[in-house]
Every structure is written in structure tokens, then in C-alpha cells.
Scaffold this active site. Structure first.
Site, short mmCIF file in Angstrom:
data_model
loop_
_atom_site.label_atom_id
_atom_site.label_comp_id
_atom_site.label_asym_id
_atom_site.label_seq_id
_atom_site.Cartn_x
_atom_site.Cartn_y
_atom_site.Cartn_z
N SER A 40 12.14 -4.50 -19.05
CA SER A 40 10.69 -3.81 -18.48
C SER A 40 9.26 -3.33 -18.63
CB SER A 40 11.68 -2.62 -18.12
OG SER A 40 11.02 -1.26 -17.36
N VAL A 41 8.98 -2.72 -17.21
CA VAL A 41 7.49 -2.59 -17.70
C VAL A 41 7.46 -1.24 -18.92
CG1 VAL A 41 6.02 -3.52 -15.45
CG2 VAL A 41 7.48 -0.87 -15.52
N ARG B 21 10.63 -7.98 -0.32
CA ARG B 21 12.33 -7.81 0.33
C ARG B 21 11.85 -5.82 -0.05
NH1 ARG B 21 14.86 -8.11 -6.15
NH2 ARG B 21 13.65 -6.58 -6.31
N SER C 44 0.56 2.89 -2.54
CA SER C 44 0.66 3.52 -1.54
C SER C 44 0.29 3.95 -0.07
CB SER C 44 3.04 3.22 -1.77
OG SER C 44 3.18 3.16 -0.47
N ASP D 10 9.34 -10.07 -15.24
CA ASP D 10 9.84 -9.31 -13.96
C ASP D 10 11.24 -9.60 -14.55
OD1 ASP D 10 9.74 -10.09 -10.67
OD2 ASP D 10 11.28 -9.64 -11.50
N ALA E 221 4.65 9.23 -7.03
CA ALA E 221 4.04 8.35 -8.61
C ALA E 221 3.11 7.39 -7.69
CB ALA E 221 5.47 7.37 -8.46
N LYS E 222 3.53 7.14 -6.67
CA LYS E 222 1.66 5.93 -6.23
C LYS E 222 1.02 6.99 -6.01
CE LYS E 222 4.08 1.89 -5.66
NZ LYS E 222 3.80 1.41 -7.09
N TYR F 54 9.09 8.65 -5.02
CA TYR F 54 7.76 7.43 -4.59
C TYR F 54 6.39 7.89 -4.67
CZ TYR F 54 6.65 3.01 -2.92
OH TYR F 54 5.74 1.38 -2.15
N ASN G 93 2.03 -3.43 -10.82
CA ASN G 93 2.26 -3.83 -9.42
C ASN G 93 4.48 -3.74 -8.73
OD1 ASN G 93 2.79 -6.11 -6.47
ND2 ASN G 93 3.85 -6.50 -8.01
N ALA H 203 3.11 -5.31 3.38
CA ALA H 203 3.04 -7.05 3.06
C ALA H 203 4.90 -7.31 2.82
CB ALA H 203 2.55 -8.01 1.49
P1 NAI Z 1 9.46 -6.84 -4.31
O1 NAI Z 1 10.72 -5.46 -4.76
O2 NAI Z 1 9.11 -8.44 -3.73
O3 NAI Z 1 8.76 -6.80 -6.29
C1 NAI Z 1 9.70 -5.86 -7.25
C2 NAI Z 1 8.96 -6.83 -8.17
O4 NAI Z 1 10.04 -6.31 -9.39
C3 NAI Z 1 10.49 -7.09 -8.16
O5 NAI Z 1 10.46 -9.16 -8.09
C4 NAI Z 1 11.83 -6.56 -9.49
O6 NAI Z 1 12.41 -6.82 -10.45
C5 NAI Z 1 9.82 -5.79 -10.45
N1 NAI Z 1 10.60 -4.74 -10.54
C6 NAI Z 1 11.09 -4.18 -10.69
N2 NAI Z 1 11.08 -2.86 -11.29
C7 NAI Z 1 10.96 -4.02 -12.90
C8 NAI Z 1 10.15 -3.24 -13.48
N3 NAI Z 1 11.04 -1.90 -14.04
N4 NAI Z 1 9.93 -4.03 -15.01
C9 NAI Z 1 9.49 -5.63 -14.65
N5 NAI Z 1 9.65 -6.17 -12.99
C10 NAI Z 1 10.08 -4.81 -12.31
O7 NAI Z 1 7.64 -5.31 -4.28
P2 NAI Z 1 7.12 -5.73 -3.25
O8 NAI Z 1 6.79 -5.21 -1.94
O9 NAI Z 1 6.63 -7.35 -3.57
O10 NAI Z 1 6.02 -4.68 -4.20
C11 NAI Z 1 5.15 -4.91 -5.25
C12 NAI Z 1 4.16 -3.60 -5.43
O11 NAI Z 1 3.76 -3.42 -4.06
C13 NAI Z 1 5.12 -2.38 -5.62
O12 NAI Z 1 4.69 -1.82 -6.32
C14 NAI Z 1 5.12 -1.95 -4.37
O13 NAI Z 1 6.18 0.07 -4.57
C15 NAI Z 1 4.10 -1.79 -4.13
N6 NAI Z 1 3.63 -1.84 -1.83
C16 NAI Z 1 4.56 -2.23 -1.42
C17 NAI Z 1 4.30 -2.03 -0.02
C18 NAI Z 1 4.52 -3.36 1.32
O14 NAI Z 1 4.15 -3.10 1.87
N7 NAI Z 1 6.05 -4.76 0.73
C19 NAI Z 1 3.62 -1.15 0.50
C20 NAI Z 1 3.38 -0.64 -0.45
C21 NAI Z 1 3.40 -0.47 -1.85
#
Ligand code: NAI
Length: 318
Positions: free
Chosen positions: A74-75, A198, A150, A39, A166-167, A163, A98, A195
């Protein structure tokens, strides 16, 4: 069926400091896997940088008796994430792509920076991490990969041109890697999760949040990443304890005489219902690969129209 476990497997979860990624990391660690908790510790929109997010999750896993190491890159530096796994645990078996951020804006207000940053983190980041592990996966004839799409990508969503594009590209990357990985036992699937995290909490009705825990996504991801799974190239929507698989459907369509003087916009307009019709009388077809379009058959039918003009309604336009 015995409980599914991941003993001796090494899992890399990107963006595992919170939300869905944290749920995956805890899940795999609780079932025997060694986990790389990656992360970058950024804000929802990608600002800042902190090691705390990953450290907290590693601590939680280790305190519970599991195996985990942190990675703060970073990824986009995918090779560093993969190196962390290889150095700490000597191998890598499973990647959960993710990590993600949002820069939502209507298309008219979107800047190049908003566009580039989102493409970079989601699409290029997943590419870089997966690419860095690909040779390892090929050599060991084993790999499990999850791409995170997504619903915004599948259906489009206002304010998310960067977004959503990309998705859905990630799903497409997954379709191709499933094909290229097949003979090396590398399976690649894509999920579109829902889910409370934040990223989404502020746009979801509060009464839904308890039903949308990230833990209600892990069951599907867990199975898709297990030794016992054969599924590859799939696209799934998952959330709230529900999972469903998507596929393409296409109308049977209409064959025109192969002649640009008759295959005109007017001819298309007059056949519009036939081109677009999907009804019980004209059920859809479900193409699964490029080879599922019978171009030879279609060209034969077009020739028949040419040799028997009475069957075609597309007379030359005047
Ligand atoms: P989140 O914001 O809680 O977690 C994302 C994490 O990725 C954060 O901890 C952040 O610090 C980390 N991050 C961001 N850029 C980064 C990078 N360049 N390198 C390494 N780490 C990095 O978000 P959430 O909701 O857990 O989302 C996870 C994935 O699921 C994302 O790809 C999001 O687009 C996708 N998603 C989530 C949905 C939802 O309902 N929560 C809906 C559709 C897709």
C-alpha cells in the site's frame, strides 16, 4: 525538438495496475525509463488485495523490451515502495502519486471509516511515498513529483466530501513541496485528470469513453517529469488530449477603517459589491504566494480611512 526520453531515469508509479497509472507506466517504460509498478490490487472502494494487477503491467513492459519491477504494498508503506526502486535499480528520479479509491456518500451518510480511508490512501499515501524519497531527491539534487488531484477537489462535488478534501489537499502539498524542493531541483506539480477507467466509466456517457483514454493524459505528465521542464508548483486540468493551467484570482476587495466598532457585519454588507466585484473595470489580482498580499499597503490604506473618516462609509453602528 528531439523526442523526449527518460533513459537512465527510474520512475515509481503508484496504483499502476490499471487506468491512468498503467498508462503512465507503459509510457515511461516505452521511452527508456526503468519503472516500479506499484499496485495493491484492490477494488474501486479499496477492498481486497492482489499482486495480479501490478504483475500484468510488469509483464507487458518486459515483453516489449522495457525495464520494470512490481511492488504490491500500500502507498501507506511508502518506504517499501521507495526501497523497491532503490534495490532494483539503484536510484529513483520520478514519483507519480496516482493510487486511489472512492467511498462516495453524501456527507450526512458518511462514516468516519469512509472519511479516514480516503484521506489515508490519497493524502497520507502520497505523503508517505514522497517523504520516503525526499532525502534521496535532495542528495542527488534531482526529483520530479506528480500529485493527483481531481476536479472534485478543485470545485467540490456532491457525495465526495472525503475525496474532494483529500484531493485539494494534495494540490496544496504540491504547492509547498515545489517551494521546499526548488533549490534541490525537485519539481512538484499537481494534475486533475479526467479519463475513462474503472473508477469513472460508470458515471461517464458511453459515447465519451473513447475520447477519454488514459493515454490522453500522459503527454502533460511526461513533460512535467522530464529533465527539460522548469515548471513547478503548477495545478493543471488534463484529459481528452486537452491541458490547461489553473491559478487563483481575487477581487481587489475593499479596505475598511481598522476599527471593530466600524468594521461590522453591516458595514461589510453595505460594501458587499465592492468586496466581491470582478469586472473589466475592477479586474482581479492573481496572487501566486503569501507574499503577494500587500499587508503593509493595506494597513496604510486602513489608516488613511481612520484619519479621514469622510472617505469611509462605515460609520459607528448604533
Ligand atoms: P483506477 O481505479 O483505475 O486505478 C487506481 C489504482 O490504484 C488501482 O489499480 C488500485 O488497485 C490502486 N490502489 C488503490 N489503493 C491503493 C493503495 N493503497 N496502494 C497502492 N495502490 C492502490 O483509477 P484511475 O481512474 O486510474 O485513477 C487514478 C488516479 O486519478 C486516482 O488518484 C484518482 O482519484 C485520480 N482521478 C481520476 C479521474 C478519472 O477521471 N479517472 C478523475 C480525477 C482524479
Amino acid at each position: 525538438m528531439p523526442d523526449i526520453r527518460y533513459d537512465d531515469r527510474v520512475v515509481l508509479v503508484t496504483g499502476a495496475g490499471g487506468g491512468l497509472g498503467k498508462a503512465y507506466a507503459l509510457f515511461f517504460a516505452s521511452r527508456g525509463a526503468a519503472v516500479v509498478v506499484n499496485d495493491l490490487g484492490v477494488s474501486r472502494s479499496g477492498d481486497g488485495h492482489s499482486s495480479k494487477a501490478a504483475d500484468v503491467v510488469v509483464d507487458e513492459i518486459v515483453r516489449a523490451g522495457g525495464k520494470a519491477v512490481a511492488n504490491y504494498d500500500s502507498v501507506n508503506d511508502g518506504d517499501r515502495l521507495v526501497d523497491t526502486a532503490l534495490k532494483a535499480f539503484g536510484r529513483l528520479d520520478i514519483i507519480i502519486n496516482n493510487a486511489g479509491i472512492l467511498r462516495d456518500k453524501s456527507f450526512s451518510r458518511m462514516t468516519d471509516q469512509d472519511w479516514d480511508l480516503i484521506q489515508e490512501v490519497h493524502l497520507r499515501g502520497s505523503y508517505k511515498v514522497t517523504k520516503a524519497a525526499w532525502e534521496t531527491f535532495r542528495k542527488q539534487k534531482y526529483g520530479r513529483i506528480i500529485m493527483t488531484a481531481s476536479a472534485a477537489g478543485i470545485y467540490g462535488n456532491y457525495g465526495q466530501a472525503n475525496y474532494s478534501s483529500a484531493k485539494l489537499a494534495l494540490a496544496s502539498l504540491g504547492f509547498t513541496l515545489a517551494r521546499e524542493g526548488a533549490k534541490y531541483n525537485i519539481l512538484c506539480n499537481t494534475i486533475a485528470p479526467v479519463a475513462a477507467s474503472r473508477m469513472t466509466e460508470s458515471v461517464m456517457p458511453p459515447e465519451f469513453l473513447p475520447a477519454l483514454k488514459p493515454e490522453f493524459v500522459t503527454g502533460l505528465v511526461g513533460l512535467l517529469c522530464h529533465d527539460s521542464s522548469n515548471e513547478s508548483g503548477g495545478l493543471f486540468e488534463v484529459g481528452a488530449g486537452w491541458a490547461g493551467k489553473l491559478r487563483w484570482e481575487r477581487s481587489q476587495g475593499r479596505v475598511f477603517k481598522a476599527d471593530p466598532t466600524t468594521f461590522t457585519p453591516t458595514a461589510v454588507a453595505s460594501a458587499w459589491e465592492e468586496i466581491t466585484e470582478i469586472t473589466p473595470a475592477k479586474p482581479p489580482v492573481y496572487p501566486e504566494s503569501m507574499a503577494d498580499t500587500d499587508w503593509v499597503g493595506l494597513l496604510e490604506r486602513a489608516k488613511e480611512q481612520t484619519s479621514n473618516p469622510s472617505t469611509g462609509s462605515n460609520k459607528p453602528e448604533v
